[in-house]
Design a protein around this motif. Sequence first.
Motif, short mmCIF file in Angstrom:
data_model
loop_
_atom_site.label_atom_id
_atom_site.label_comp_id
_atom_site.label_asym_id
_atom_site.label_seq_id
_atom_site.Cartn_x
_atom_site.Cartn_y
_atom_site.Cartn_z
N UNK A 5 0.81 -1.23 0.00
CA UNK A 5 0.00 0.00 0.00
C UNK A 5 0.84 1.28 0.00
N UNK A 6 1.84 1.43 0.87
CA UNK A 6 2.61 2.68 0.86
C UNK A 6 3.32 2.92 -0.48
N UNK A 7 3.82 1.85 -1.09
CA UNK A 7 4.55 2.01 -2.35
C UNK A 7 3.61 2.31 -3.51
N UNK A 8 2.46 1.66 -3.50
CA UNK A 8 1.46 1.94 -4.54
C UNK A 8 0.94 3.37 -4.38
N UNK A 9 0.67 3.77 -3.14
CA UNK A 9 0.18 5.13 -2.88
C UNK A 9 1.25 6.17 -3.25
N UNK A 12 1.21 6.46 -6.98
CA UNK A 12 0.02 7.22 -7.39
C UNK A 12 0.20 8.71 -7.08
N UNK A 13 0.71 9.04 -5.89
CA UNK A 13 0.94 10.44 -5.53
C UNK A 13 1.93 11.13 -6.46
N UNK A 14 3.03 10.42 -6.75
CA UNK A 14 4.03 11.00 -7.67
C UNK A 14 3.44 11.17 -9.06
N UNK A 182 3.10 7.93 -0.02
CA UNK A 182 3.69 6.86 0.79
C UNK A 182 3.12 6.90 2.21
N UNK A 183 3.08 8.08 2.83
CA UNK A 183 2.57 8.19 4.20
C UNK A 183 1.09 7.86 4.28
N UNK A 184 0.33 8.28 3.28
CA UNK A 184 -1.10 7.95 3.27
C UNK A 184 -1.27 6.43 3.12
N UNK A 185 -0.49 5.83 2.27
CA UNK A 185 -0.55 4.36 2.10
C UNK A 185 -0.12 3.65 3.37
N UNK A 186 0.88 4.17 4.03
CA UNK A 186 1.36 3.59 5.28
C UNK A 186 0.28 3.67 6.36
#
Length: 194
Positions: A5-9, A12-14, A182-186
Motif C-alpha cells: 500500500x505505501x509504495x502503490x500510494x 500514485x501520488x508521484x 507513501x505516508x497515506x498508504x502507510x
Amino acid sequence: MNYLFPFIAALIGWFTNYVAIRMLFHPKEKINLGFFEIQGIFPKRHKAFAEKLGKVVAQELISTQDIKEKMNNIDGEVKTLIQHHIHTVLDEKLKEAYPAVVMYVYNYLIRQFKDVMLKEVETLLPLVVTAYTQNMEKSLDIETTIANRITSFSSDKLEELLRTIMKKEFRFVEIVGGVLGFFIGWIHMLLGKW
C-alpha cells in the motif's frame, strides 16, 4: 500484500503530481471531448499570462519612472565625459589641427573659450536629459513591450522558459506527491491491520 500500500500510494501520488505539472503545458491545442474541452493551462491562458506578467514587471519591478531617475543620475557622469572631451579638443586636437592659430591665440583666450563652453554644457545638459527622459516616458511602454514579447513566444518556447526557471520546483512537487502518497498508504496499511 498490505505492505505494498505505501509504495502503490507513493507511485500514485508521484504520478498524479507529474500529470498535473504536464497539464500546465499540455495539450497545447484544445481537445474537444464532447461535453468539455481540455487544454494546458499556459497554452490556454498564454495571452492573459503575458499581460499579467507585463503589468507586474511595469508596476512592481521596473517602471519608466525608475529609468527616468537613473537617467537623471547619469547627468554628472555625462558632464564629466563632455568636460574631458572639451579639454582634449582644445588642449590637444586644436594644437594638432591648427598650430598657426594656437600660436596667435593666447592660452588665456583658449581658457576663456573653454570656460564658456563648459558653462553651456552645464546649462544644456539638464535640459537635454529632461527632454530625452520625457520623450522616453511617452514612447516606452514597458507593460506592452513585455506582454507583446511573451505573447510572441510559441507554446514550446514558453514551456522551455518556465521549465528552465522552475525545474527544481516542479521536481519538488512530484517528490512531495510521492512522499505524501507513501505516508497515506502507510497509514492506510496500519489502519487496515486494526
